[in-house]
Design a protein around this motif. Structure first.
Motif, PDB file in Angstrom:
ATOM      1  N   SER A 243       0.823  -1.204   0.000  1.00 32.70           N
ATOM      2  CA  SER A 243       0.000   0.000   0.000  1.00 32.70           C
ATOM      3  C   SER A 243       0.865   1.266   0.000  1.00 32.70           C
ATOM      4  O   SER A 243       0.376   2.352  -0.234  1.00 32.70           O
ATOM      5  N   TYR A 244       2.160   1.108   0.259  1.00 34.96           N
ATOM      6  CA  TYR A 244       3.064   2.267   0.229  1.00 34.96           C
ATOM      7  C   TYR A 244       3.896   2.300  -1.057  1.00 34.96           C
ATOM      8  O   TYR A 244       4.790   3.127  -1.197  1.00 34.96           O
ATOM      9  N   ILE A 245       3.629   1.355  -1.970  1.00 30.54           N
ATOM     10  CA  ILE A 245       4.408   1.302  -3.219  1.00 30.54           C
ATOM     11  C   ILE A 245       3.783   2.244  -4.251  1.00 30.54           C
ATOM     12  O   ILE A 245       2.567   2.241  -4.446  1.00 30.54           O
ATOM     13  N   GLY A 246       4.623   3.025  -4.916  1.00 30.46           N
ATOM     14  CA  GLY A 246       4.137   4.008  -5.888  1.00 30.46           C
ATOM     15  C   GLY A 246       3.507   3.351  -7.112  1.00 30.46           C
ATOM     16  O   GLY A 246       3.807   2.205  -7.441  1.00 30.46           O
ATOM     17  N   LYS A 247       2.646   4.108  -7.783  1.00 25.21           N
ATOM     18  CA  LYS A 247       1.900   3.573  -8.921  1.00 25.21           C
ATOM     19  C   LYS A 247       2.788   3.269 -10.125  1.00 25.21           C
ATOM     20  O   LYS A 247       2.369   2.597 -11.062  1.00 25.21           O
ATOM     21  N   LYS A 248       4.018   3.804 -10.125  1.00 24.62           N
ATOM     22  CA  LYS A 248       4.886   3.578 -11.291  1.00 24.62           C
ATOM     23  C   LYS A 248       5.698   2.287 -11.170  1.00 24.62           C
ATOM     24  O   LYS A 248       6.322   1.846 -12.114  1.00 24.62           O
ATOM     25  N   GLU A 249       5.729   1.723  -9.968  1.00 23.00           N
ATOM     26  CA  GLU A 249       6.578   0.536  -9.784  1.00 23.00           C
ATOM     27  C   GLU A 249       5.975  -0.688 -10.450  1.00 23.00           C
ATOM     28  O   GLU A 249       4.759  -0.840 -10.526  1.00 23.00           O
ATOM     29  N   ASN A 250       6.867  -1.574 -10.875  1.00 24.61           N
ATOM     30  CA  ASN A 250       6.441  -2.809 -11.510  1.00 24.61           C
ATOM     31  C   ASN A 250       6.293  -3.892 -10.422  1.00 24.61           C
ATOM     32  O   ASN A 250       7.277  -4.395  -9.880  1.00 24.61           O
ATOM     33  N   LEU A 251       5.047  -4.235 -10.104  1.00 28.01           N
ATOM     34  CA  LEU A 251       4.815  -5.143  -8.968  1.00 28.01           C
ATOM     35  C   LEU A 251       5.388  -6.539  -9.222  1.00 28.01           C
ATOM     36  O   LEU A 251       5.936  -7.172  -8.327  1.00 28.01           O
ATOM     37  N   GLY A 252       5.238  -7.016 -10.451  1.00 35.14           N
ATOM     38  CA  GLY A 252       5.751  -8.352 -10.789  1.00 35.14           C
ATOM     39  C   GLY A 252       7.252  -8.424 -10.568  1.00 35.14           C
ATOM     40  O   GLY A 252       7.759  -9.347  -9.916  1.00 35.14           O
ATOM     41  N   LYS A 253       7.937  -7.434 -11.099  1.00 39.69           N
ATOM     42  CA  LYS A 253       9.399  -7.410 -10.956  1.00 39.69           C
ATOM     43  C   LYS A 253       9.796  -7.295  -9.495  1.00 39.69           C
ATOM     44  O   LYS A 253      10.755  -7.911  -9.045  1.00 39.69           O
TER      45      LYS A 253
END
Ligand code: PFF
Length: 460
Positions: A243-253
């Motif tokens: 929930s603190y991860i930015g929208k631009k980050e690649n979640l899979g990676k």
């Protein structure tokens, strides 16, 4: 802070910060204290192979599911399920996670306290000239002493609460970014020292050469429990961090890098420990005392041992700290967002109530050994129940939820950052979380609990 109007929700500020914090959560006592002894007790190489399979086939998809839930809702585990499935029983999954946080943190801070004592002993050169019998008696005397482990445990809790209290950017991210690289350097130095000891190859064989006759239902459940525990999945820690991860980050990676880092460190810990254990003719299945009894003896006998002992226990404390903060954050995020307590109050309340259970856990090692069921004292019970029951159960609910109850478009949008990434793996991921992971978790879980009797003994 999150719910005060117009104040943006605290979050990680950089990609490296996200990885450091999530890897910091995953890499902990689970890798360096628990993995070697659980692998040692469950057959070494064969255990490692199954463990590895679980990480790839179940662990990474569960972790990704937690990130998807967390980032899409910007919420703590209870709030996240409330948003995605209002008026349903799903928020109970969040509460299961909060209870697991209490259980894990209470026994985990006991062991974290031991690492501080041993760091202190290493500093004083307190292992000098002692044989295994003496070291073992001293470890038992300390562990069962009551007051001394309690003091260390609470000092550790204060460090944890301090960082969590500082928040995400200025607390968790800031400290994990410094501590994680340090940890990597230390473990590599130790690994090199260990494999260059005479007779080290036997230890490497034990770790990497699978003996399939050792595989039983219990071994498989232990591998599943260990993979969940080690990756910090199944209780919403990574929903919270997600929930603190930015929208631009690649979640899979991100899920892949964090899982790879965690596995690498567990293997490095095995490489640092088993060759040394074999080189000095010690039984690899020495149990929970492995790093506290056998390693000090080994350090005492090897060249440069004072230095290696010092950095080893420093490593262990750092690894523990970057994990305890992630567990405490689950409870703090819940209290501050759902019950609208400020971060300061939430941290104080969470840390002090957990510390109370922690006291019982530490005391159950000795003075309060009455707190036992059969051969397990409270400490053992909380460790077993959280790793082998609560986390797999939580993980099962999480994949079932994402796989069957969340809209496919929403999941895919989250994986692909609304079309900005290709997320070519999405159908494989969906297949795994809908079918493979739930069936595998349920099967291993029920079998391990002794409900099926296919592979021999099924007890915990
Ligand atoms: N993954 C941590 C370790 O391996 O030590 C322990 C842990 C942290 C378990 C956070 C669960 C969790 F939510």
């Amino acid at each position: 802070m999150a719910l005060i109007e117009n104040v943006p929700r605290d979050s990680f500020s950089s990609r490296i910060g996200v990885i450091a914090a999530a890897a910091g959560s995953a890499i902990g006592l689970g890798n360096i204290w628990r993995f070697p002894y659980v692998a040692g007790e469950n057959g070494g190489g064969a255990f490692l192979l199954i463990y590895f399979g679980f990480i790839v086939l179940i662990g990474v998809p569960v972790m990704l599911s937690e990130f998807v839930i967390g980032r899409s809702t910007q919420s703590n585990p209870v709030g996240a399920f409330k948003r995605l499935a209002p008026k349903s029983f799903w928020p109970l999954t969040g509460f299961l996670g909060i209870s697991a946080a209490f259980f894990i943190l209470s026994f985990y801070t006991t062991v974290s306290g031991w690492t501080l004592e041993y760091l202190f002993l290493a500093f004083k050169d307190g292992f000098a000239g002692k044989d295994v019998t003496t070291l073992s008696a001293e470890f038992d005397a300390f562990r069962t002493n009551g007051l001394r482990p309690l003091i260390w445990q609470n000092i550790f809790m204060v460090f944890t609460a301090f960082i969590v209290f500082k928040g995400i950017k200025n607390g968790i991210e800031k400290y994990t970014k410094i501590l994680m690289p340090l940890l990597l350097v230390i473990i590599i130095i130790l690994g090199i020292r260990s494999v260059t000891l005479p007779g080290a190859s036997e230890g490497l064989l034990f770790l990497f050469n699978p003996d399939f006759s050792k595989i039983t239902g219990k071994v498989i459940l232990e591998a599943l429990g260990q993979s969940f525990f080690s990756l910090s999945i199944g209780m919403g820690t990574l929903i919270t961090y997600g929930s603190y991860i930015g929208k631009k980050e690649n979640l899979g990676k991100t899920a892949l890098s964090v899982s790879a880092a965690d596995t690498l460190i567990a293997i490095l810990a095995g490489v640092a420990i088993f060759p040394a254990v074999f080189a000095f003719g010690i039984a690899p299945e020495a149990g929970a005392g492995l790093v506290f009894i056998t390693l000090p003896m080994i350090f005492d006998q090897m060249a440069g041992g004072y230095f290696f002992a010092l950095i080893f226990f420093l490593l262990l404390s750092i690894a523990a700290l970057t994990s305890t903060i992630s567990v405490l954050e689950v409870v703090v995020a819940y209290l501050s967002e759902e019950l609208k307590l400020g971060r300061k109050k939430a941290t104080l309340l969470a840390a002090s109530t957990i510390a109370l259970l922690g006291v019982a856990c530490t005391m159950s090692q000795g003075p309060w050994s009455i707190l036992s069921i059969g051969k397990y004292n409270l400490f053992d019970l909380l460790e077993l129940i959280s790793a082998n029951v609560m986390l797999p159960l939580g993980g099962l609910l999480i994949v079932l939820f994402v796989g069957w109850f969340m809209a496919k478009d929403k999941i895919f949008a989250e994986l692909a950052n609304n079309g900005k990434l290709s997320a070519g793996f999405r159908y494989v991921y969906l297949f795994i979380i809908r079918f493979l992971a739930p069936v595998a978790i349920a099967f291993v879980f029920l079998h391990g609990l002794g409900i099926f009797g296919f592979f021999g003994s099924g007890d915990l």
